[in-house]
Design an enzyme around this catalytic site. Structure first.
Site, mmCIF file in Angstrom:
data_model
loop_
_atom_site.group_PDB
_atom_site.id
_atom_site.type_symbol
_atom_site.label_atom_id
_atom_site.label_comp_id
_atom_site.label_asym_id
_atom_site.label_seq_id
_atom_site.Cartn_x
_atom_site.Cartn_y
_atom_site.Cartn_z
ATOM 1 N N GLU B 60 0.832 -1.218 0.000
ATOM 2 C CA GLU B 60 0.000 0.000 0.000
ATOM 3 C C GLU B 60 0.857 1.255 0.000
ATOM 4 O OE1 GLU B 60 -0.563 -2.670 1.769
ATOM 5 O OE2 GLU B 60 -2.573 -3.303 1.167
ATOM 6 N N HIS B 127 -10.934 -6.362 8.763
ATOM 7 C CA HIS B 127 -11.664 -6.077 7.520
ATOM 8 C C HIS B 127 -12.927 -5.246 7.767
ATOM 9 C CE1 HIS B 127 -9.313 -9.692 6.446
ATOM 10 N NE2 HIS B 127 -9.266 -9.163 5.245
#
Lengths: 81, 324
Positions: B60, B127
């Site tokens: 990322e 998540h």
């Protein structure tokens, strides 16, 4: 008696889809009957019953939508494993 | 008007902007051949090619840095974090590079970071997080959080066209669960402008994202009990639309803030402080917050159900405040 289980729905999605199919058949049945009814009162009852089935279809469709939404999220989390 | 889902609205916004402006491109994990973890960019790779739909390594920080670099030479990248939770890996690039470029040397950094966030999806602690609070304290960033398909599309287009870095918080729970009318013609929803999701006169509920739907549900029940709620959907979290916040406070004199993010140091804390500073004399009671508790998001479904604020929690807070 031997039962052929291969055609029975096994997953919750299959069960819901089968239920929608049957509700649709019931709706069609009542609606067709209503068209054939000669007495207004009978026709009214049959149309009401058809509307009920329509409500069931909508409710089941909402369940399917919810299930599909969750399945997509589960698939995203697990990478489809 | 045709109705489309929240997810379809995001897809449409990306598609239309990529068609309109060749400097717009997408990068992230699995956004290309696979079509994105949530299938938002399905078909984009085939339509726009490998130079505009970039599959990246699991880094990322690396691909966010690449996007920032591209934005400095005139491109308008849209970064997809597969799950918003992973945005922490890119924290340095977002906070110390993207957010600071304008202040350091006057450079525009037109990147959008799409962050699929939020719980109620049985995803557990890694998540399901609400990440807006991580960045809420960073000058130089903008943060938006649409609650409807209409806003999802309009805000994403506005974010792509904005010259500042925008964190676009898209709620995963809403992807395929809500649909609403969305025009086929081009439109934008301006960044920094809240909307009145429901007009009312007795009490204000300030919220955003998926909680807009929770508060609307609560408001329906409260209406039956004779309590008229005004719901403000912030749409943009940073910068806050202070004018809309103060206007509703002055109208109803009672405020409940609702968010899915945890409580301490959250968006609600800042809104409450602003109201206290600017509208204290208008208040008939304390500003209440209905939020998730200060814990990670539980994996267990019953615990997660307790964690996420529900309509009953909002009703309870409103009833308590109405007694003042």
């Amino acid at each position: 008696m031997k039962v052929d289980k291969t055609s029975e729905p096994s997953t919750i999605m299959e069960i819901l889809m089968e239920a929608i199919k049957r509700e649709q058949e019931s709706y069609d049945y009542y609606y067709r009957a209503a068209l054939q009814a000669t007495k207004p009162a009978t026709r009214k009852i049959l149309l009401n019953l058809a509307e009920w089935e329509k409500g069931h279809i909508q409710e089941l469709t909402n369940h399917v939508m919810e299930l599909k939404a969750q399945m997509e999220i589960d698939r995203a989390i697990t990478g489809g494993l | 008007m045709r109705e489309i889902s929240y997810l379809e609205a995001i897809r449409e916004a990306l598609d239309e902007e990529m068609t309109r402006d060749p400097s717009v491109f997408i990068l992230g994990e699995d956004v290309g051949v696979y079509g994105g973890a949530f299938r938002i960019t399905e078909g984009f790779y085939e339509k726009y090619g490998e130079l505009r739909v970039l599959d990246t390594p699991l880094s990322e920080s690396g691909f966010t840095g690449a996007a920032i670099g591209a934005s400095l030479v005139g491109m308008r990248p849209v970064v997809e974090m597969q799950f918003a939770d992973f945005i922490s890996c890119a924290f340095d690039q977002i906070v110390n590079v993207a957010a600071k470029n304008h202040y350091r040397w006057g450079a525009a950094t037109p990147i959008v970071i799409r962050a699929p966030y939020g719980g109620n999806i049985h995803g557990g602690a890694f998540h399901s997080q609400s990440i807006e609070g991580f960045f809420f304290n960073v000058p130089g960033l903008k943060i938006v959080a649409p609650s409807t398909a209409y806003d999802a599309k309009g805000l994403l287009i506005a974010s792509i066209r904005d010259n500042d870095p925008v964190i676009y918080c898209e709620h995963k729970y809403l992807y395929r669960r809500i649909k609403d009318p969305v025009p086929e013609e081009e439109y934008t929803v301006p960044i920094g402008k809240a909307r009145v999701a429901l007009e009312g006169k007795d009490i204000s509920i300030i919220t955003y994202g998926a909680m807009v739907h929770t508060t609307l549900e609560a408001a329906q029940t409260l209406k039956e009990d004779g309590i008229s709620c005004e719901i403000i959907d912030l749409r943009t979290i940073l910068p806050l639309d202070k004018n809309s916040i103060f206007t509703t406070v002055k109208k109803t004199n009672k405020v409940v803030i609702v968010h899915e993010q945890t409580k301490t140091g959250g968006v609600g804390a800042e809104i409450s402080a602003l109201i206290n500073e600017q509208c204290f004399e208008y208040l008939d009671g304390p500003v209440f917050r209905v939020t998730a508790p200060d814990t990670p998001v539980p994996y267990s479904a019953p615990l997660e159900e307790t964690f996420i604020p529900k309509a009953e929690d909002v009703i309870s807070a409103v009833e308590k405040l109405m007694r003042y």
